[in-house]
Design an enzyme around this catalytic site. Structure first.
Site, PDB file in Angstrom:
ATOM      1  N   CYS A 154     -16.067   6.229   3.151  1.00 21.38           N
ATOM      2  CA  CYS A 154     -16.843   4.991   3.101  1.00 21.38           C
ATOM      3  C   CYS A 154     -17.794   5.027   4.366  1.00 21.38           C
ATOM      4  O   CYS A 154     -18.561   5.657   4.231  1.00 21.38           O
ATOM      5  CB  CYS A 154     -16.146   3.767   2.948  1.00 21.38           C
ATOM      6  SG  CYS A 154     -16.822   2.154   2.210  1.00 21.38           S
ATOM      7  N   GLY A 204      10.381  -6.152   5.686  1.00 22.75           N
ATOM      8  CA  GLY A 204      10.638  -4.834   4.592  1.00 22.75           C
ATOM      9  C   GLY A 204      10.727  -5.329   3.234  1.00 22.75           C
ATOM     10  O   GLY A 204      11.245  -4.375   2.491  1.00 22.75           O
ATOM     11  N   LYS A 205      10.290  -6.712   2.972  1.00 27.84           N
ATOM     12  CA  LYS A 205      10.518  -7.000   1.492  1.00 27.84           C
ATOM     13  C   LYS A 205       9.652  -6.107   0.504  1.00 27.84           C
ATOM     14  O   LYS A 205      10.052  -5.755  -0.503  1.00 27.84           O
ATOM     15  CB  LYS A 205      10.036  -8.530   1.252  1.00 27.84           C
ATOM     16  CG  LYS A 205      10.734  -9.401   2.257  1.00 27.84           C
ATOM     17  CD  LYS A 205      10.372 -10.965   1.797  1.00 27.84           C
ATOM     18  CE  LYS A 205       8.941 -11.175   2.037  1.00 27.84           C
ATOM     19  NZ  LYS A 205       8.623 -11.185   3.603  1.00 27.84           N
ATOM     20  N   HIS A 239     -13.191   5.351  -1.774  1.00 29.67           N
ATOM     21  CA  HIS A 239     -11.702   5.497  -0.952  1.00 29.67           C
ATOM     22  C   HIS A 239     -10.570   6.325  -1.880  1.00 29.67           C
ATOM     23  O   HIS A 239      -9.993   5.536  -2.342  1.00 29.67           O
ATOM     24  CB  HIS A 239     -11.292   4.154  -0.787  1.00 29.67           C
ATOM     25  CG  HIS A 239     -12.195   3.258   0.177  1.00 29.67           C
ATOM     26  ND1 HIS A 239     -11.987   2.986   1.580  1.00 29.67           N
ATOM     27  CD2 HIS A 239     -13.348   2.529  -0.076  1.00 29.67           C
ATOM     28  CE1 HIS A 239     -12.691   2.561   2.113  1.00 29.67           C
ATOM     29  NE2 HIS A 239     -13.290   1.887   1.171  1.00 29.67           N
ATOM     30  N   GLU A 258      -8.085   7.510  -0.503  1.00 31.22           N
ATOM     31  CA  GLU A 258      -6.519   7.292  -0.195  1.00 31.22           C
ATOM     32  C   GLU A 258      -5.905   6.191  -1.169  1.00 31.22           C
ATOM     33  O   GLU A 258      -4.684   6.362  -1.066  1.00 31.22           O
ATOM     34  CB  GLU A 258      -6.832   6.580   1.340  1.00 31.22           C
ATOM     35  CG  GLU A 258      -7.604   5.367   1.295  1.00 31.22           C
ATOM     36  CD  GLU A 258      -8.760   5.091   1.598  1.00 31.22           C
ATOM     37  OE1 GLU A 258      -9.358   4.374   2.327  1.00 31.22           O
ATOM     38  OE2 GLU A 258      -9.549   6.281   1.270  1.00 31.22           O
TER      39      GLU A 258
END
Length: 544
Positions: free
Chosen positions: A381, A16-17, A507, A509
């Site tokens: 896309c 989780g860095k 895209h 998102e």
């Protein structure tokens, strides 16, 4: 002058860095500091653009067209700050740059070595981000785990970095794991001690430890960790497993991460404004009715392959007071079992991007189902390209219509290669990449959602709508609601008379943010919500 924070990880990979780095960026920004975050990836690929989604997950595209690690998406979403190609560094790109310099004679005949040339190039990349971003604090995440041979040049580079700046101008944050052993009934600190020992052997003494665990860490344990690892007890920051990544900044703020970083960097601890972020997390934890969204993809076995799509759906659901009930549907299963059995009961269908033939017919079947059943649909896309193919085959009657990418010899290439791509040989970094403007048609659903005439969206593709079929497309009930400013490229389509049927070549998102969801995703969730029962009696009727 910028200050620098280096985030390393130990004990296990995927600890989780990236979320810690992004969360720290959020906390610093909430105090008024300008932040930029970069990722150092220890693989030999020049970038992840040609890597399999099953191995690497999503490829995140920056405004300037860099194909980068998915962590850059976290950085952008958490800090609401655009990153660039400078924020993504790989071992492959570092070696490529050094070798190119050697070939040009830049080293004046000297022997080129890992130290100082590779490590020097890495340090130069970090300084370049500071110079170009105008950031007060530059956060650098070092990929991999301390002890990996691949990461050694990066760790040496950030050790050397102390000589580039003053001691009060950099901080080392080490993220580690405290595993719980059920038989002994306690969290174990030994892996953390050994990880820090490994880091010290390289010449780096961490200033702050972020300790991941699945249960609370008491003060006695923090003192033990601090004593063995040579950090103050107050600099041992707990990071309890969270129910949402968006809750992590709040937890790390309570644990004192940002205060400790500011103390090491000799920066003022301004009052933090996290009210809007906390309100967002509260809405996420207390949603309204759930909407069932089917994500029909090729890489659904690895959820990270569609990370930004999923986060964009979450952002839209937060905005619409809805819970996201996401159903991962393998496109190949639709080919085998039919769309109705897998999609029946869904409130919305999303078909995201991808490459190659596999699963395409399943995507087309899913789009046909959404069109005929009048279920809200959003294509991204390849999702737009397959929507065009579905139209050509099932509405326009063009037998065998497909994309020239999938079948170069097709008699009806409704999707074809961009002219500027005709002579491209290399696959890496050669697509239509980055931000391009899109002009929206007044009166269209897209124009209503965006509220603007020209929008800027990120692209990653080689193929486009074939304009030879444009008139036939428009005559059959569809609308081209977004085009390039010169009108040449079709960027956005929609189906008239459908509750919500939009598909875009770009895209969207990548531009969605927790507090600023993308209009196309918000529109999808709003349309999906309209399908939910409006009263208890309706709910009973539907279940019956």
């Amino acid at each position: 002058m910028a200050k620098f924070v280096f985030v390393t990880g130990g004990v296990v990979s995927s600890i989780g860095k990236g979320i810690v780095a992004a969360s720290l960026g959020r906390l610093l920004k909430s105090r008024g500091y300008r932040v930029s975050i970069l990722k150092l990836d220890p693989y030999l690929n020049v970038d992840p653009g040609t890597m399999s989604p099953f191995q690497h997950g999503e490829v995140f595209v920056t405004e300037d067209g860099a194909e980068t690690d998915l962590d850059l998406g976290h950085y952008e979403r958490f800090t609401d700050t655009a990153m660039s190609r400078l924020n993504s560094v790989t071992t492959g790109s570092v070696y490529q740059s050094v070798i190119n310099k050697e070939r040009r004679g830049d080293y004046n005949g000297g022997t080129v070595q890992v130290i100082p040339h590779i490590t020097g190039e890495i340090r130069e990349r970090i300084h370049r981000v500071a110079a170009n971003s105008n950031a007060d604090v530059v956060i650098t995440e070092i990929g991999g785990t301390v002890g990996d041979i691949e990461s050694l040049p990066y760790l040496e580079a950030i050790r050397e970095f102390r000589g580039d700046v003053g001691r009060n101008d950099l901080a080392y944050v080490h993220v580690t794991l405290l595993p719980y052993i059920g038989t002994s009934g306690e969290l174990k600190t030994k892996p953390t001690q050994h990880s820090v020992k490994e880091l010290r052997s390289i010449g780096i003494q961490p200033d702050i430890l972020v300790c991941r665990s699945d249960r609370p860490i008491d003060d006695e344990l923090k003192a033990k960790i601090g004593g063995f690892c040579g950090v103050p007890t107050k600099a041992v920051v707990p990071s309890l497993d969270a129910d949402s990544i968006y809750a992590v900044p709040i937890a790390l703020e309570k644990g004192g991460l940002c205060r400790q970083v500011l103390d090491v960097l000799s920066l003022q601890d301004h009052e933090s404004d996290m009210a809007s972020w906390e309100a967002l997390v509260q809405k996420l934890r207390n949603p309204g009715p759930a909407v069932k969204v089917a994500l029909v993809g090729k890489y659904v076995q690895l959820n990270d392959a569609y990370l930004s799509v999923v986060e964009a759906l979450r952002h839209a659901c937060i905005h619409c007071d809805s819970a996201l009930d996401l159903h991962w549907i393998c496109a190949e299963q639709i080919e085998e079992n039919g769309a109705d059995g897998l999609l029946k009961g869904m409130d919305a269908v999303v078909v995201p991007g991808g490459f190659g033939n596999r699963g395409v017919d399943g995507k087309i079947a899913a789009i046909r189902w959404a069109r005929e059943q009048r279920v809200p649909f959003l294509g991204l896309c390849l999702g737009m390209q397959t929507a065009v193919i579905e139209w050509a085959r099932n509405t326009a009657g063009l037998v065998g219509a497909t994309s020239a990418e999938l079948e170069p010899a097709t008699t009806h290439p409704v999707i074809h290669l961009l002219p500027e791509q005709q002579d491209v040989v290399d696959l890496g970094g050669t697509m239509r990449l980055g931000v391009y403007p899109c002009r929206l048609s007044p009166g269209s659903k897209a124009h209503e959602l965006y509220g603007e005439e020209v929008v800027y969206e990120r692209h990653r593709h080689r193929y486009e709508f074939n304009n030879a079929y444009r008139n036939l497309f428009l005559e059959s009930g569809y609308e081209i609601s977004g085009v390039s400013p010169d009108g040449r490229l079709v960027e956005l389509i929609e189906l008239k008379g459908h509750p919500y049927f939009l598909a875009c070549q770009y895209h969207p998102e990548f531009l969605s943010r927790p507090g600023r969801p993308h209009p196309l995703f918000t529109g999808l969730i709003q349309a999906a919500s309209q399908r939910l029962p409006q009263s208890p009696s309706e709910a009973i009727s539907q279940r019956a």
